[in-house]
Design a protein around this motif. Structure first.
Motif: not given
Lengths: 242, 88, 82, 115
Positions: A113-124, B72-83, D83-87
């Motif tokens: 989920v994270v991989e596909t979503g980040s690839k999709l959102l990078f361009g945006f 941008l808000a979810f990038v910080g949440v993903i950083a937390l989750a990955r840690y 995406i954030g919630a599932s991660a």
């Protein structure tokens, strides 16, 4: 005991600052210095500085957003200094984090989920950052937030893919080209009119995209420069992973 | 016209009450993931608050700030989750 | 007192609470989360004071980059404060 | 004729904003009342996504000039919030947060070996 002393000291410093700053007129018309002297046009006016900016700013610079007009046009040389400070910070982080024999760290992969979503959102996200710094003279925002948004896009790829790496040579090349653009635009103004960062392009109609002379050009340069510097900081703090 | 402004300010007050209720979870939450959930919720509430305050001021261009948070808000949440899952 | 003042008072109280949490928490990851929430609320306060340029810069820096840098620092040192 | 249409759109927009505010309040109450991380996440994320979308659509209906930008913002929220919630849910499972004692099914434990 130590904590109480610290609190008393903080309160004392606060009182001193409050007494010192309560007398300063903030944004009002100052009665003792009523004349604002403009060294370029050799004119004096009896407005205060904010009033002068709000009255003449649109005619002087052609920008609709007055903050941009002040940051890039009236105080453009200061902005060059700020960008240089950011460059020094990036260099400092790079030299502090440099290790000779890089140890590859084994990390867990992220899920699909994270991989596909980040690839999709990078361009945006890149597109949105470009929108912020290209429209800096019309809407809120400008080079610094736009560059931060672009760096966040790269940060997202770093977080999602453990093997992702931005090439340091390309980052330094784009950063140097952006810095050179800023300085060359300023020097052309110096050659044409006799002072640095002269707005030599035609102003155009206000509230249109191609207006305000060199301001959009400089903001694009600042955006690219800040974006590549912050990406370099993220890259050097991330280390090598596998 | 005055009726419209009153309704908007009532909505702003209710949503800021919701924001202060998430702070209770930030103070109480026993583990770090609880606090991360509180932050994830608070970013969404903040986006709505920014949009409604901008509408109350009748400034169209203020919407850009909410757009920055929205993307941008979810990038910080993903950083937390990955840690937290040991992926950094 | 009108409702707009009440909203700003609520937001200022939240800012103070999150700042105290960020300073006093033993778990540094929770302190980083509190710092992120504080930057969010401060951005709303700038926005309510009609300064959208400052608010947009605070949003772009505080939403992702500053918290990520703090988390990288925690990763290379220790999570729990002694 | 057009004035009547605008007034009807405005009333519908205010109804949408009230629904959204109600769901945001419900989400923050659920964040306090629910027993463990997964329940909190499940309540709060869904409710705030619905509340945010409803408020954005309502504001777009009240002033039609705001509709395109608020729809873009709605699309961003729809793309990013899940995406954030599932991660975060996956991370808190791997971090070792225990399930609430009343929960009956744990499907992720069986799939964990393939991962």
């Amino acid at each position: 005991m130590k904590k109480a002393l610290a609190i008393v000291l903080a309160i004392l410093i606060f009182i001193v600052f409050a007494l010192a700053f309560v007398k300063i007129p903030f944004g009002e018309k100052m009665s003792t210095y009523p004349h604002y002297y403009n060294p370029i046009t050799n004119q004096t006016s009896n407005m205060s500085l904010p009033q002068h900016y709000l009255t003449y700013g649109k005619n002087d610079t052609g920008a609709t957003n007055m903050v941009t007009a002040i940051v890039v046009d009236y105080r453009g040389f200061d902005t060059l200094g700020e960008v240089t400070v950011l460059f020094l910070a990036s260099t400092g982080v790079g030299s502090l984090m440099y290790v000779e024999n890089k140890v590859k760290k084994k990390v867990r992969r992220s899920n699909a989920v994270v991989e596909t979503g980040s690839k999709l959102l990078f361009g945006f996200i890149i597109l949105f950052g470009a929108y912020i710094f290209i429209h800096g003279h019309l809407t809120p925002g400008g080079g610094f937030p736009g560059g931060a948004v672009i760096a966040s896009a790269f940060l997202l790829l770093y977080l999602a893919y453990p093997k992702f790496h931005a090439k340091h040579e390309k980052l330094s090349v784009s950063e140097s080209i952006a810095g050179l653009t800023f300085v060359i635009v300023g020097l052309i103004g110096l050659i044409i009119a006799g002072y640095f960062l002269y707005n030599f392009l035609p102003f155009g109609l206000p509230t249109y995209l191609f207006s305000a002379g060199v301001i959009p050009l400089i903001y694009v340069a600042i955006g690219v420069k800040v974006g590549s510097e912050l990406t370099a900081i993220v890259d050097s703090m991330m280390g090598v992973r596998e | 016209m005055s009726c419209i402004v009153d309704l908007c300010i009532v909505f702003i007050t209710l949503i800021s009450v919701a924001a202060s209720l998430t702070i209770v979870r930030l103070v109480k939450g026993p583990t770090a993931p609880d606090r991360a959930v509180a932050m994830d919720i608070l970013t969404n509430i903040t986006i709505v608050l920014l949009v409604i305050i901008g509408f109350y001021f009748k400034r169209f261009i203020y919407l850009d700030v909410a757009l920055v948070y929205g993307i941008l808000a979810f990038v910080g949440v993903i950083a937390l989750a990955r840690y937290l899952e040991g992926g950094l | 007192m009108d409702l707009f003042t009440i909203v700003s008072i609520i937001l200022i109280i939240i800012t103070v609470i999150t700042a105290i949490i960020a300073a006093e928490m033993k778990d540094l990851l929770s302190a980083a989360i509190a710092l992120g929430i504080m930057s969010l609320i401060v951005s709303i306060l700038f926005y309510m004071l009609q300064a959208p340029d400052v608010a947009i810069t605070e949003a772009a820096i505080g939403a992702a980059l500053s918290m990520a840098v703090v988390i990288f620092a925690i990763r290379s040192t220790e999570r729990w404060e002694k | 004729m057009t004035a009547v249409v605008y007034i009807i759109l405005e009333i519908i927009g205010y109804i949408f904003i009230s629904i959204g505010t109600f769901f945001l309040l419900l989400a923050s109450i659920g964040l306090i009342r629910m027993p463990d991380v997964y329940n909190r996440m499940q309540t709060a994320t869904k409710a705030t996504t619905l509340g945010a979308l409803s408020v954005l659509v309502g504001i777009g209906l009240i002033d039609l000039w705001w509709l395109p930008k608020s729809l873009i913002l709605a699309i961003f929220i729809v793309l990013t919030a899940p995406i954030g919630a599932s991660a975060l849910a996956r991370a808190s499972y791997k971090h070792g947060v225990k399930l609430w004692k009343g929960s009956v099914v744990d499907k992720y434990k069986d799939e964990k070996e393939e991962d």
